[in-house]
Design a protein around this motif. Structure first.
Motif, short mmCIF file in Angstrom:
data_model
loop_
_atom_site.label_atom_id
_atom_site.label_comp_id
_atom_site.label_asym_id
_atom_site.label_seq_id
_atom_site.Cartn_x
_atom_site.Cartn_y
_atom_site.Cartn_z
N SER A 158 17.66 39.96 -48.41
CA SER A 158 17.76 38.79 -47.53
C SER A 158 19.23 38.41 -47.39
N THR A 202 13.40 37.96 -55.16
CA THR A 202 12.98 38.37 -53.82
C THR A 202 12.75 37.17 -52.92
N LYS A 203 13.14 35.98 -53.35
CA LYS A 203 12.99 34.79 -52.52
C LYS A 203 14.06 34.79 -51.42
N VAL A 204 13.90 33.85 -50.48
CA VAL A 204 14.83 33.68 -49.36
C VAL A 204 15.56 32.37 -49.56
N VAL A 217 9.91 40.68 -48.22
CA VAL A 217 9.45 39.54 -47.43
C VAL A 217 9.05 39.95 -46.02
N GLU A 220 5.67 41.43 -45.96
CA GLU A 220 4.62 40.45 -46.20
C GLU A 220 4.39 39.55 -44.99
N LEU A 273 8.90 30.65 -43.34
CA LEU A 273 9.40 31.25 -44.57
C LEU A 273 9.05 30.45 -45.83
N PRO A 275 6.60 29.98 -47.94
CA PRO A 275 6.08 30.60 -49.17
C PRO A 275 7.11 31.42 -49.94
N TRP A 276 8.19 31.81 -49.28
CA TRP A 276 9.19 32.67 -49.91
C TRP A 276 10.52 31.96 -50.16
#
Length: 302
Positions: A158, A202-204, A217, A220, A273, A275-276
């Motif tokens: 990201s 792996t989050k944004v 992401v 998904e 976005l 959820p991430w």
């Protein structure tokens, strides 16, 4: 020029700069540093060519003081990026006294010391900084092209680019006037790169003028087509990049926001976005309450 571009020039009583408006271009990568090093050097060289070789004047490696960034300094940087397992690199401009141009990098999954970490939350993180004067002189199209050039060699999961507060990391939340500006201009980021390198995984980070998305992401979300189907605001584009990645552009100009408000496209992307999105778990700033932090992290959602 966008009407939502604040001019911020905060100084201490003795005249030393505290903060200024800026643009930052940031990428986060779930790869060991030794795999990234040659690609990172390509991005650094592209930034250096675009800004001019004389712009960055000092560098610091592993936080061990500052040295002049001459030809031998550049050669040392290349060598250490290729050989050191977990480097921390800072480059800065010294001529203006305001560090308008900066580059910060935390390598080896964000490990500050010791061998590369296997912690799934850690990443390699890099930030490229520009003054807003560069945007005003060259226009948003050139800034966007530069961000794409910097992104091209990097296997990012990201990334994001847009307005940000250029200040020392520990000063941003501690100064009441800066904290107030954070909520007045929700489109201005305040990335604390060391924290993100240790915790992002792996989050944004956020929805930004340019939001770069890779795996997992993007997968998904259903890939580029799935992402496009969720975005309906005008002036939003989803451009596919090599390596199963995209960049989402929210309008022709970056926006800083005004009186706590942002254009609808930013809220729409943030909700897609949600959820991430990253939420900082460990407060390292005793002057910031958990409630204030959550309010700021959700500034594009609530």
């Amino acid at each position: 020029m966008s009407s939502h571009h604040p001019r911020i020039r905060l100084r201490k009583p003795n005249g030393v700069p505290i903060a200024r408006d800026a643009l930052s271009i940031n990428f986060y990568m779930r790869h060991p540093h030794h795999e990234l090093a040659p690609r990172l050097i390509q991005s650094i060289e592209r930034y250096r060519r675009a800004m001019g070789s004389e712009v960055l004047g000092d560098y610091s490696y592993e936080g061990c003081g500052w040295e002049e960034l001459n030809d031998s300094g550049w050669e040392r940087i290349r060598q250490e990026l290729l050989e050191v397992p977990c480097p921390i690199l800072e480059l800065k401009e010294i001529t203006s006294g305001e560090q308008r141009y900066r580059l910060d990098y935390f390598g080896s999954y964000g490990a500050l010391v010791g061998p590369p970490s296997e912690d799934p939350k850690t990443v390699c993180a890099v930030s490229f900084w520009l003054p807003t004067e560069y945007l005003e002189e060259h226009g948003p199209g050139q800034v966007r092209e530069l961000a794409l050039e910097l992104a091209a060699p990097l296997p990012f999961g990201s990334g994001h680019a847009g307005f940000a507060f250029n200040t020392e990391h520990d000063l941003l939340y501690a100064k009441p006037e800066l904290r107030k500006l954070c909520f007045l201009h929700p489109g201005m980021d305040a990335p604390r790169l060391s924290t993100l390198a240790m915790e992002l995984g792996t989050k944004v980070r956020s929805a930004s003028w340019l939001t770069f998305l890779g795996q997992p992401v993007l997968g998904e979300l259903g890939g580029p087509a799935g992402l496009r189907s969720r975005l309906h605001s005008p002036d939003v584009t989803v451009q596919e990049l090599e390596g199963e990645r995209v960049v989402v552009t929210l309008g022709p100009w970056p926006e800083a926001g005004e009186d706590g408000r942002m254009p609808p496209a930013y809220r729409e992307l943030a909700r897609v976005l949600e959820p991430w999105l990253f939420h900082e778990q460990c407060l390292r700033d005793p002057t910031l309450t958990p409630e204030e932090l959550r309010r700021w992290e959700r500034r594009l959602l609530d």
